[in-house]
Design a protein around this motif. Structure first.
Motif, PDB file in Angstrom:
ATOM      1  N   THR A  34       0.718  -1.253   0.073  1.00 50.85           N
ATOM      2  CA  THR A  34       0.028   0.025   0.216  1.00 50.85           C
ATOM      3  C   THR A  34       0.859   1.279  -0.134  1.00 50.85           C
ATOM      4  O   THR A  34       2.006   1.241   0.744  1.00 50.85           O
ATOM      5  N   VAL A  46      -3.185   3.791  -2.718  1.00 44.45           N
ATOM      6  CA  VAL A  46      -3.473   2.520  -3.278  1.00 44.45           C
ATOM      7  C   VAL A  46      -3.356   1.532  -2.116  1.00 44.45           C
ATOM      8  O   VAL A  46      -2.459   1.252  -1.536  1.00 44.45           O
ATOM      9  N   GLY A  49      -3.805  -5.329  -2.044  1.00 44.32           N
ATOM     10  CA  GLY A  49      -4.733  -6.226  -2.865  1.00 44.32           C
ATOM     11  C   GLY A  49      -4.242  -5.939  -4.249  1.00 44.32           C
ATOM     12  O   GLY A  49      -4.696  -6.565  -5.121  1.00 44.32           O
ATOM     13  N   CYS A  50      -3.187  -5.213  -4.706  1.00 45.34           N
ATOM     14  CA  CYS A  50      -2.741  -5.125  -5.895  1.00 45.34           C
ATOM     15  C   CYS A  50      -1.470  -5.943  -6.342  1.00 45.34           C
ATOM     16  O   CYS A  50      -0.637  -5.990  -5.208  1.00 45.34           O
ATOM     17  N   VAL A  70      -0.645  -4.489 -14.033  1.00 47.80           N
ATOM     18  CA  VAL A  70      -1.278  -4.798 -12.423  1.00 47.80           C
ATOM     19  C   VAL A  70      -2.551  -5.396 -12.593  1.00 47.80           C
ATOM     20  O   VAL A  70      -3.275  -5.214 -13.288  1.00 47.80           O
ATOM     21  N   ASP A  71      -2.686  -6.429 -11.571  1.00 50.92           N
ATOM     22  CA  ASP A  71      -3.921  -6.879 -11.187  1.00 50.92           C
ATOM     23  C   ASP A  71      -4.297  -6.616  -9.765  1.00 50.92           C
ATOM     24  O   ASP A  71      -3.403  -6.500  -9.006  1.00 50.92           O
ATOM     25  N   CYS A  72      -5.556  -6.344  -9.399  1.00 51.97           N
ATOM     26  CA  CYS A  72      -6.075  -5.931  -8.406  1.00 51.97           C
ATOM     27  C   CYS A  72      -7.228  -6.666  -7.831  1.00 51.97           C
ATOM     28  O   CYS A  72      -8.055  -7.093  -8.696  1.00 51.97           O
ATOM     29  N   ALA A  76      -9.456  -3.480  -3.810  1.00 54.74           N
ATOM     30  CA  ALA A  76      -8.378  -2.612  -4.606  1.00 54.74           C
ATOM     31  C   ALA A  76      -8.706  -2.565  -5.903  1.00 54.74           C
ATOM     32  O   ALA A  76      -8.473  -1.521  -6.516  1.00 54.74           O
ATOM     33  N   ALA A  77      -9.632  -3.690  -6.404  1.00 55.53           N
ATOM     34  CA  ALA A  77      -9.938  -3.633  -7.811  1.00 55.53           C
ATOM     35  C   ALA A  77     -10.890  -2.361  -8.223  1.00 55.53           C
ATOM     36  O   ALA A  77     -10.968  -2.032  -9.136  1.00 55.53           O
ATOM     37  N   SER A  80      -8.630   1.257  -6.888  1.00 51.76           N
ATOM     38  CA  SER A  80      -6.928   1.612  -7.129  1.00 51.76           C
ATOM     39  C   SER A  80      -6.986   2.164  -8.467  1.00 51.76           C
ATOM     40  O   SER A  80      -7.391   1.828  -9.507  1.00 51.76           O
ATOM     41  N   ALA A 113      -5.696  -0.637 -14.412  1.00 55.47           N
ATOM     42  CA  ALA A 113      -4.883  -1.811 -14.833  1.00 55.47           C
ATOM     43  C   ALA A 113      -4.036  -1.476 -15.855  1.00 55.47           C
ATOM     44  O   ALA A 113      -4.155  -1.835 -17.082  1.00 55.47           O
TER      45      ALA A 113
END
Length: 149
Positions: A34, A46, A49-50, A70-72, A76-77, A80, A113
Motif C-alpha cells: 500500500t 493504493v 490487494g494489487c 497490474v492486477d487488483c 483494491a480492484a 485503485s 490496470a
C-alpha cells in the motif's frame, strides 16, 4: 482464491512463459504494498490487494515476448488508480550486473490496470529478466524470472 483468479485472468491475456533451455513457462506475481502519492495536489492511496504480474516466453536466451501488468482484487480492484505510471523491462547477467533496461512510456492518465507488452529479443547473457512498476516516478514493485541454461 481471489488472487489465483486474478493471476489466471492475467494469464489468459495471451500465450507467454519464461525463457528456459528448450521450453518456457513462467508467470509470477509480487504484491504491491500500500502507498499514497500525490497527483495535481490530491492524495491518491493504493490499498492492499494489487499485484505486479509478469510473464515471459521464449527458449534459452531468445525471448519471444513479455507481458507485465497490474492486477487488483477485492476493494483494491474498485478503488485503485495508477497515475503517471510506467513499466520497464530490465535485464541482468548471472552476477547481477544490469546490462539493459527497456524503459516504458510514462502514462499521464490514471489507469486501474496498467499493462505493457514487449516483443522478441535475444539476450546477450543468461541471468534474469524483470518487470518494474513505477508510479509517479517511484519504483513500487519488481517481479523477476531467472533465465538459465
Amino acid at each position: 482464491m481471489l488472487v489465483a483468479a486474478a493471476v489466471l485472468g492475467f494469464a489468459a491475456v495471451g500465450p507467454m512463459g519464461v525463457a528456459g533451455p528448450a521450453h518456457a513457462g513462467a508467470l509470477g506475481s509480487t504484491a504491491i504494498g500500500t502507498f499514497t502519492y500525490e497527483v495535481r495536489g490530491a492524495a491518491v492511496k493504493v490499498p492492499v490487494g494489487c499485484f505486479l504480474t509478469h510473464r515471459i516466453d521464449g527458449s534459452g536466451k531468445r525471448v519471444s515476448g513479455q507481458l507485465a501488468g497490474v492486477d487488483c482484487v477485492g476493494a483494491a480492484a474498485t478503488f485503485s488508480r495508477f497515475c503517471n505510471w510506467r513499466i520497464d523491462f530490465a535485464y541482468a547477467d548471472t552476477n547481477g550486473r544490469a546490462y539493459r533496461t527497456a524503459r516504458g512510456a510514462t502514462h499521464a492518465e490514471c489507469d486501474g490496470a496498467p499493462l505493457r507488452r514487449a516483443g522478441a529479443r535475444t539476450l546477450p547473457a543468461y541471468g534474469k529478466a524483470c518487470a518494474k512498476l513505477f508510479v509517479n516516478g517511484r519504483l513500487r514493485a519488481t517481479q523477476c524470472h531467472y533465465i538459465t541454461k
